[in-house]
Each structure stands twice: as structure tokens, then as C-alpha cells.
Design a protein around this motif. Structure first.
Motif, PDB file in Angstrom:
ATOM      1  N   ARG A  23      -3.734  12.923  -4.479  1.00 23.57           N
ATOM      2  CA  ARG A  23      -3.048  14.092  -3.912  1.00 23.57           C
ATOM      3  C   ARG A  23      -2.001  14.579  -4.905  1.00 23.57           C
ATOM      4  NH1 ARG A  23       1.332  11.834   0.590  1.00 23.57           N
ATOM      5  NH2 ARG A  23       2.795  10.914  -0.926  1.00 23.57           N
ATOM      6  N   THR A  24      -1.566  15.808  -4.688  1.00 26.00           N
ATOM      7  CA  THR A  24      -0.466  16.353  -5.486  1.00 26.00           C
ATOM      8  C   THR A  24       0.841  15.783  -4.955  1.00 26.00           C
ATOM      9  OG1 THR A  24      -1.693  18.383  -5.832  1.00 26.00           O
ATOM     10  CG2 THR A  24       0.681  18.470  -6.235  1.00 26.00           C
ATOM     11  N   PRO A  25       1.722  15.309  -5.831  1.00 25.83           N
ATOM     12  CA  PRO A  25       2.982  14.702  -5.347  1.00 25.83           C
ATOM     13  C   PRO A  25       3.794  15.674  -4.498  1.00 25.83           C
ATOM     14  CG  PRO A  25       2.649  14.243  -7.658  1.00 25.83           C
ATOM     15  CD  PRO A  25       1.630  15.256  -7.287  1.00 25.83           C
ATOM     16  N   GLU A  26       4.369  15.154  -3.427  1.00 30.04           N
ATOM     17  CA  GLU A  26       5.269  15.955  -2.592  1.00 30.04           C
ATOM     18  C   GLU A  26       6.687  15.836  -3.132  1.00 30.04           C
ATOM     19  OE1 GLU A  26       4.931  14.624   1.360  1.00 30.04           O
ATOM     20  OE2 GLU A  26       2.820  15.226   1.612  1.00 30.04           O
ATOM     21  N   VAL A  27       7.303  16.982  -3.402  1.00 34.53           N
ATOM     22  CA  VAL A  27       8.661  17.003  -3.968  1.00 34.53           C
ATOM     23  C   VAL A  27       9.632  17.417  -2.869  1.00 34.53           C
ATOM     24  CG1 VAL A  27      10.183  17.992  -5.699  1.00 34.53           C
ATOM     25  CG2 VAL A  27       7.765  17.559  -6.233  1.00 34.53           C
ATOM     26  N   THR A  28      10.617  16.584  -2.599  1.00 33.22           N
ATOM     27  CA  THR A  28      11.652  16.889  -1.603  1.00 33.22           C
ATOM     28  C   THR A  28      12.953  17.191  -2.321  1.00 33.22           C
ATOM     29  OG1 THR A  28      10.615  15.377  -0.032  1.00 33.22           O
ATOM     30  CG2 THR A  28      12.897  16.030   0.399  1.00 33.22           C
TER      31      THR A  28
ATOM     32  N   HIS B 260       0.078  13.325 -13.283  1.00 31.67           N
ATOM     33  CA  HIS B 260       0.548  14.476 -12.513  1.00 31.67           C
ATOM     34  C   HIS B 260       0.076  14.418 -11.061  1.00 31.67           C
ATOM     35  CE1 HIS B 260      -3.463  15.482 -13.874  1.00 31.67           C
ATOM     36  NE2 HIS B 260      -3.548  16.393 -12.933  1.00 31.67           N
ATOM     37  N   LEU B 261      -0.790  13.426 -10.737  1.00 30.58           N
ATOM     38  CA  LEU B 261      -1.275  13.246  -9.379  1.00 30.58           C
ATOM     39  C   LEU B 261      -0.830  11.888  -8.843  1.00 30.58           C
ATOM     40  CD1 LEU B 261      -4.984  14.462  -9.773  1.00 30.58           C
ATOM     41  CD2 LEU B 261      -3.042  15.779  -8.874  1.00 30.58           C
ATOM     42  N   GLU B 262      -0.918  11.744  -7.536  1.00 30.25           N
ATOM     43  CA  GLU B 262      -0.667  10.456  -6.903  1.00 30.25           C
ATOM     44  C   GLU B 262      -1.982   9.889  -6.394  1.00 30.25           C
ATOM     45  OE1 GLU B 262       3.915  10.831  -5.250  1.00 30.25           O
ATOM     46  OE2 GLU B 262       2.253  11.210  -3.884  1.00 30.25           O
ATOM     47  N   ARG B 263      -2.092   8.548  -6.409  1.00 24.48           N
ATOM     48  CA  ARG B 263      -3.321   7.882  -5.991  1.00 24.48           C
ATOM     49  C   ARG B 263      -2.968   6.760  -5.027  1.00 24.48           C
ATOM     50  NH1 ARG B 263      -7.915   5.781 -10.296  1.00 24.48           N
ATOM     51  NH2 ARG B 263      -9.499   5.125  -8.793  1.00 24.48           N
TER      52      ARG B 263
ATOM     53  N   PRO C 243       0.829  -1.205   0.000  1.00 24.24           N
ATOM     54  CA  PRO C 243       0.000   0.000   0.000  1.00 24.24           C
ATOM     55  C   PRO C 243       0.864   1.256   0.000  1.00 24.24           C
ATOM     56  CG  PRO C 243      -0.845  -1.599   1.571  1.00 24.24           C
ATOM     57  CD  PRO C 243       0.481  -2.125   1.102  1.00 24.24           C
ATOM     58  N   GLY C 244       0.402   2.274  -0.697  1.00 25.77           N
ATOM     59  CA  GLY C 244       1.164   3.513  -0.757  1.00 25.77           C
ATOM     60  C   GLY C 244       0.663   4.438  -1.836  1.00 25.77           C
ATOM     61  N   TRP C 245       1.323   5.613  -1.925  1.00 27.76           N
ATOM     62  CA  TRP C 245       0.981   6.600  -2.959  1.00 27.76           C
ATOM     63  C   TRP C 245       1.797   6.324  -4.212  1.00 27.76           C
ATOM     64  CZ3 TRP C 245      -3.087   9.616  -2.298  1.00 27.76           C
ATOM     65  CH2 TRP C 245      -3.532   9.926  -1.012  1.00 27.76           C
ATOM     66  N   TYR C 246       1.122   6.194  -5.334  1.00 38.09           N
ATOM     67  CA  TYR C 246       1.775   5.956  -6.614  1.00 38.09           C
ATOM     68  C   TYR C 246       1.145   6.880  -7.675  1.00 38.09           C
ATOM     69  CZ  TYR C 246       3.211   1.640  -4.289  1.00 38.09           C
ATOM     70  OH  TYR C 246       3.718   0.726  -3.413  1.00 38.09           O
ATOM     71  N   PRO C 247       1.873   7.140  -8.787  1.00 35.51           N
ATOM     72  CA  PRO C 247       1.280   7.975  -9.860  1.00 35.51           C
ATOM     73  C   PRO C 247      -0.041   7.386 -10.344  1.00 35.51           C
ATOM     74  CG  PRO C 247       3.629   7.726 -10.221  1.00 35.51           C
ATOM     75  CD  PRO C 247       3.282   6.799  -9.084  1.00 35.51           C
TER      76      PRO C 247
END
Length: 308
Positions: free
Chosen positions: A32-37, A17-20, A7-11
Motif C-alpha cells: 500500500r501507499t504509506p499513510e502520512v499523518t 516508497h511503498l509499505e508491505r 505483524p504490521g505495515w513496514y517499508p
């Protein structure tokens, strides 16, 4: 070997352009909008934390590609629907989203159209005629104004040439000052019989000539909501089984409402089309502007005396 990603956030396969959120077995509706570090550079190069972030990001991208390539999408809109199966890990590079072929649903409509295979359209006079079983759109027909014919041809029994067991024509009567549908139908049926069963336009007699005729039906008729008149002859020819000729005249629903004449030319005998098709086609004539409008053979129509 097939494994399901954790389980996790993936494109999002539908919106990269979003994560699901992948719950381990299926996509959820959470996005959600991807978090960029961004890595913090140092004089000696990337820090250990930055390296770890880079490695982790690469792993996420790889797993996301596996998920995206493995999920089979059904037909539908941008939201889509996934099959209830988990993604599969590939030993080779998974297909990219642009390589996944999807089908666009074809819109359907119950409204009649000019392309309807069961309808023939006469644009000039603003009417449609039903194309019954056994009838086809005209192909390689020398006669003018033909809107449908029976399927197939045969050798004419008279002077040679190619004949058809049935023809239906539709034309505007413009060479006559008479406006009465009754008078025009009586006049036209004689011309139709002579041109078809006596002598054609180049002087041949495909049926050996017209020998006699009798009126089998005539009377008022409603066509596409307009009051008209029809006359039906049975003709005897020198060769062949003879035939039936009907002229149906009614005011056009367009323009100056000039008289419209629909001719029916049917061979008699077992090879000819059903005589009832004349009534079925007449009853099914509609205005292109009012496809549900009334029409059809009136109840008063029946055998009458010879009107010639």
C-alpha cells in the motif's frame, strides 16, 4: 538475541516508497501507499497527540529498518523471494538497503556465437570451424591465414626454428582465374606441401626437405552446404616423421563466392594430431548465417590414384 517484529505495515525492502505487510514471520504480497499523518501545530508547540504520532512514527521507522536489514533477499527480479526466516534485531545500526549487495543473473543462450570457445570464425569467408580437443586459437604464429593450431611447439628436426604438430588455415583464392574446386585443390596441395615441409618463406628447411609424396585421398566434398573438392597427400621428409597435407576448396557463401581453401597440415607419427580430425573439422564447417547448414565429407570420398 533474535526477535521477530510484530505483524504490521513496514517499508517494502524492494520498493521503499511503498509499505508491505509483514505477517510476523514472512513478507506477504500485500502492499500500500504509506499513510502520512501531519501534526497539527499550536501556539504552544506540538500537541500531545502530535508528539505521540512522532514517537510512534520513529518507532515504526526503526523497526522497519531492522526488518529491511535483516531479511536476506535471493537473486531475481524486482519482486524477489525471501528466505523463510524471520528478521533479526541488531545491537548496532542495521545495514541500509543501498549497502545490500545483490547479483544480477547473467543471461544465457544456446545459440552459437563468435565467442564460443568451441568455434573459430572466419569472418571474411563467412564460415565457422569447430575447435576440437587438442586445438587452440593461433598465438605467435608467423604463417598467414592460420585459424587454429595444435597446442604447444617443438624444435624443428631440420634447419632449426619452432614447429607445430598441426596447423589449419583458411583463405580466399584470388590470384587464380580457375574456378573449379577440383583443379584448385590439386594445385594448392602441392604448394602447401612445399611451403610447409620443403622450404619455408625465409629459405630454411625445417624438416630437411621434401623427398616424396603420395595421394591417399581425394574427391568431392560438401562444405557448409557448398559442393567442393579435396586432395590429401602423405609426404616423406628428410628429417622427422613426415606429414599429411590436405587442401579443401569450395565456393564462399558470401560476396562474389570466390573459392575458399582450407588447408590441413598435420605431422605424421604418434605426436601428430589424429588424421580423422581433418574429416571432423571439414564436416563441422558451417556458414555464419546458417549454423545448422549441411557440410561434411561425402560418402564417395576414398583413396584414389596419384593425381599429380
Amino acid at each position: 538475541m533474535s526477535m521477530s517484529p510484530q505483524p504490521g505495515w513496514y517499508p517494502d525492502p524492494h520498493a521503499p516508497h511503498l509499505e508491505r505487510w509483514w505477517d510476523g514471520t514472512a513478507w506477504t504480497e500485500h502492499r500500500r501507499t504509506p499513510e502520512v499523518t501531519a501534526p497539527v501545530p499550536t501556539a504552544a508547540g506540538p500537541s500531545g497527540r502530535a508528539k505521540a504520532v512522532a514517537v510512534t512514527s520513529a518507532a515504526v521507522v526503526l523497526v522497519a529498518a531492522i526488518v529491511t536489514g535483516a531479511v536476506v533477499l535471493s537473486q531475481g527480479d524486482d519482486e524477489g523471494t525471501e528466505l523463510e526466516t524471520g528478521p533479526t534485531y541488531y545491537t548496532e545500526a542495521p545495514p541500509s538497503p543501498t549497502q545490500t549487495q545483490t547479483q544480477t543473473p547473467t543471461p544465457t543462450s544456446s545459440d552459437p556465437s563468435a565467442d564460443d570457445p568451441a568455434v573459430v570464425t572466419d569472418e571474411l569467408n563467412g564460415i565457422t570451424l569447430p575447435l576440437l580437443d587438442g586445438w587452440v586459437r593461433p598465438k605467435h604464429v608467423a604463417e598467414d591465414d592460420v585459424v587454429m593450431t595444435t597446442d604447444g611447439t617443438y624444435d624443428c628436426p631440420g634447419d632449426g626454428g619452432v614447429c607445430r604438430h598441426g596447423l589449419v588455415t583458411s583463405r580466399t583464392i584470388t590470384s587464380n582465374d580457375e574456378r573449379s574446386p577440383e583443379a584448385l585443390a590439386k594445385e594448392d596441395v602441392k604448394e602447401a606441401a612445399e611451403n610447409t615441409y620443403d622450404r619455408d618463406t625465409i629459405g630454411r628447411r625445417p624438416y630437411g626437405g621434401l623427398e616424396s609424396h603420395e595421394v591417399v585421398k581425394s574427391g568431392p566434398v560438401a562444405v557448409a552446404g557448398r559442393a567442393g573438392y579435396f586432395v590429401r597427400w602423405k609426404v616423406t621428409t628428410a628429417k622427422g616423421p613426415g606429414g599429411y597435407v590436405q587442401s579443401t576448396v569450395f565456393p564462399s557463401r558470401v560476396g562474389t563466392e570466390s573459392p575458399v581453401c582450407v588447408r590441413f597440415l598435420f605431422d605424421a607419427g604418434e605426436d601428430g594430431p589424429p588424421l580423422a580430425d581433418m574429416d571432423r573439422i571439414t564436416k563441422g564447417i558451417r556458414s555464419v548465417d546458417d549454423p545448422a547448414g549441411g557440410g561434411g565429407v561425402g560418402s564417395s570420398v576414398g583413396p584414389e590414384e596419384d593425381l599429380s
